[in-house]
Structures are given as structure tokens and as C-alpha cells.
Write an enzyme that holds these catalytic residues in place. Structure first.
Site, PDB file in Angstrom:
ATOM      1  CB  THR A   1      -0.921  -0.001   1.246  1.00 12.04           C
ATOM      2  OG1 THR A   1      -1.540   1.275   1.368  1.00 12.04           O
ATOM      3  CG2 THR A   1      -0.141  -0.270   2.520  1.00 12.04           C
TER       4      THR A   1
ATOM      5  CE1 TYR B   1      -3.707  -2.224   5.026  1.00 13.24           C
ATOM      6  CE2 TYR B   1      -3.519   0.058   4.283  1.00 13.24           C
ATOM      7  CZ  TYR B   1      -3.683  -1.286   4.000  1.00 13.24           C
ATOM      8  OH  TYR B   1      -3.823  -1.693   2.700  1.00 13.24           O
TER       9      TYR B   1
END
Ligand code: UDP
Length: 328
Positions: free
Chosen positions: A118, A142
Site C-alpha cells: 500500500t 496498517y
């Protein structure tokens, strides 16, 4: 004979779209999913193995049964906000799950690994274009958990010859234009589906998370990429590995950023309806702007995004939002 690939998270939003294009490209995609956030209805393009990455025996059983030539690892927890309030969950599930999968793959002799990472691994960097060589300074758990898995892949690449392609996604949106599969999360947290639910009257309003950011209109800027373009890159990444071209990181974004308000304005043009909005506070963990330097995937993989414009992304999502969705 077709080649089999193991698709973790194949019952989820991006994984299901990947299965569709993998099948169309001549592979057999085996979905490995615990259905915690995925949908059995979304598994349409190959076999389904119900299993949990936290359970190494499940991983070993899937490799033994299907003997895949490669793994595409989509399964993960992916909510920035939740990762700020419950970091332990992200470290446990994402990092331990990936470790079990990597060790299971190696034990079964499967050495090709495509990983969903990501742009959240980059953190907040003053609105500069982020390319693959940009420093990674995640600002939420995350992103930190995904960066840890990238490090893990590098380590196992060096020690065990695990060939890996890492894709760092920017903001994925839209769905299969044929309407077979779509985006459905419980709870939904993403901008475009929440916005379209508000347009359709399924929610009272979209809350804009922060209007005082240092951007052109005060709202956060993101680089949106159509899910069909994103998964097409995965087929190219898989072929890259099967052709023995080595370990590589690729950003998947278009290089153009849109603010939350610009997304809302485009929605009016696509749906001919107003978006009911409420101005809210900033959401913890949000970067001001995340925009990809996207040249590498195009130049080296030959990636050619065709639907990553707001009209197609919102239009395809709008068609899905008006349908019945998944029930199981
Ligand atoms: N956003 C918003 N309202 C919402 C959901 C998201 O204003 O109800 C904003 C969010 O702050 C971010 C952008 O929309 O700037 C994209 O958020 P999303 O959750 O879709 O993806 P993320 O960037 O977190 O991966």
C-alpha cells in the site's frame, strides 16, 4: 493444462476481481479465504478453500491440495482508522498471516509471491509524487504492518530464493463493468461506496473527514485507480515472476490526485443527483495527499490503465450500488 495460483482474500473486493482476470488469462485461481470480510457469492472463477492464514495447517492443506505455481496475497485487514485504535490486531493478523503463508509456500516448494502492499507505507510526505524509491515512513499501523511484510519478503527472498513482486496500491475504486462482482464491505469505510450509498438514500449523508488540510480545497487528495486496471497489473506481475524476471516493487496509481470534494463533484456529473454531505473532523491516520509516481509499472510491466478515470470508477460503482449486492 492451466496453471493454478493461490489467491488469498479471493472472496474480497480486490481478490475477487483478480480471480476474474486470472481466469480470463488462462490461470486457475484458487480462492483461500476465511470469509471474515469476504463473500462466498464473490467466488465465481475457480475453486474455493475455506481457511485461515493464522492456522498454518490450513495453509499447508491448501498447498498440498492445489500445488499452485504462485501465490497472490490479498488477504489482510485494511482499515486505517481501525489500525490506529487496535494496532495489535493489525500486527497479529497481517504480519503473522503473511509469515504463515510465506513459510507454507516455501515448504511446499512454491517460490513465486505477489503481494498487495500500500501507499500507506510511504506516510505523509508534503504532497510530493511518491515513487518506488521514496522513503517509507508509515503514519498508521496498517501501513506499518504492510511495510513489515515487505521487509519479510526481502529477507525470505535473500535466504530462500522467494521470488516476489510487491504492488503498492493507491486508492482502489470501481468494479467489474459487467456487474458480476463489486465492492461490499461491512462496515463500509471507503469514500466512493459511502458517497454512492448517500446518493442512493441508503445512508443519510457522506461525512467529509476534514476540510482544513493544506490542499487546494482543504480536503485530502488521493490517487484513485480502477480495480480492473489494478488486477490487470497483477496478471502482468505474475507473468513477470513466472518468466524469472526477479524481485521488484511497483506502485499502482495513475499519477493524478483528486480531492474528496472533486470526487463528490464528479459524482454529481455521473449520477445526476446531489451528494448529501456533512462536514466532519479529520480521521486519525489520514495522510494529506498520496499521489503515485506511476512510470515504473507502465515502462517495465507494460501496464496500461484504461478505466482509471473518475467517470468510469464512479459509474461502475454506481451500477453496482444500485444492484442487490452479495448475500452470502
Ligand atoms: N473520506 C471521507 N469520508 C468518508 C470516507 C473517506 O471524507 O466517509 C476521505 C478520507 O479521509 C480520505 C479519502 O476520503 O481522505 C479516501 O478515504 P478511503 O477510506 O476511501 O481510502 P484510504 O485513503 O483511507 O485508503
Amino acid at each position: 493444462m492451466t496453471q493454478t495460483v493461490l489467491v488469498t482474500g479471493g472472496a474480497g473486493y480486490i481478490g475477487a476481481h483478480a480471480c476474474k482476470v486470472l481466469k480470463a488469462a488462462g490461470f486457475t485461481p484458487v480462492t483461500f479465504d476465511n470469509l471474515n470480510t469476504g463473500w462466498q457469492d464473490a467466488v465465481k472463477y475457480g475453486p474455493f478453500f475455506k481457511g485461515d492464514l493464522m492456522n498454518r495447517a490450513d495453509v499447508d492443506a491448501a498447498f498440498a491440495q492445489y500445488q499452485p505455481v504462485a501465490v497472490l496475497h490479498f488477504a489482510a485487514l485494511s482499515l486505517v482508522g481501525e489500525s490506529m485504535t487496535d494496532p495489535g490486531k493489525y500486527w497479529r493478523v497481517n504480519v503473522m498471516g503473511a509469515l504463515n503463508l510465506i513459510e507454507g509456500a516455501l515448504a511446499a516448494g512454491c517460490k513465486n509471491f505477489v503481494f498487495s502492499s500500500t501507499c500507506a507505507t510511504y506516510g505523509d510526505q508534503d504532497g510530493v509524487l511518491l515513487d518506488e524509491d521514496s522513503v517509507q515512513r508509515p503514519i498508521n499501523s496498517y501501513g506499518a504492518s504492510k511495510r513489515a511484510i515487505e521487509d519479510m519478503l526481502a529477507n525470505f527472498g535473500a535466504s530462500h530464493g522467494l521470488n516476489h513482486v510487491i504492488f503498492r496500491y493507491f486508492n482502489v475504486a470501481g468494479c467489474d463493468p459487467e456487474g458480476e462482482i463489486g465492492e461490499q464491505h461491512v462496515p463500509e469505510t471507503h469514500l466512493i461506496p459511502l458517497m454512492l450509498d448517500a446518493v442512493a438514500g441508503k445512508r443519510p449523508a457522506l461525512t467529509v473527514f476534514g476540510s482544513d488540510y493544506p490542499t487546494r480545497d482543504g480536503t485530502c487528495i488521493r490517487d484513485y485507480v480502477h480495480v480492473m486496471d489494478l488486477v490487470a497489473a497483477h496478471v502482468l506481475g505474475l507473468r513477470w515472476l513466472l518468466d524469472g524476471r526477479g524481485n521488484r516493487v511497483f506502485n499502482l496509481g495513475t499519477g493524478t490526485g483528486f480531492s474528496v470534494r472533486e470526487v463528490i463533484d464528479h459524482s454529481r456529473a455521473v449520477t445526476n443527483r446531489d451528494v448529501p454531505i456533512v462536514e466532519g473532523a479529520r480521521r486519525a491516520g489520514d495522510a494529506v495527499a498520496l499521489v503515485s509516481g506511476s512510470a515504473r509499472a507502465m515502462q517495465e510491466l507494460g501496464w496500461e490503465p484504461t478505466r482509471s478515470n473518475l467517470r468510469d470508477m464512479i459509474g461502475d460503482a454506481w451500477t453496482w450500488a444500485q444492484g442487490k449486492g452479495y448475500s452470502a
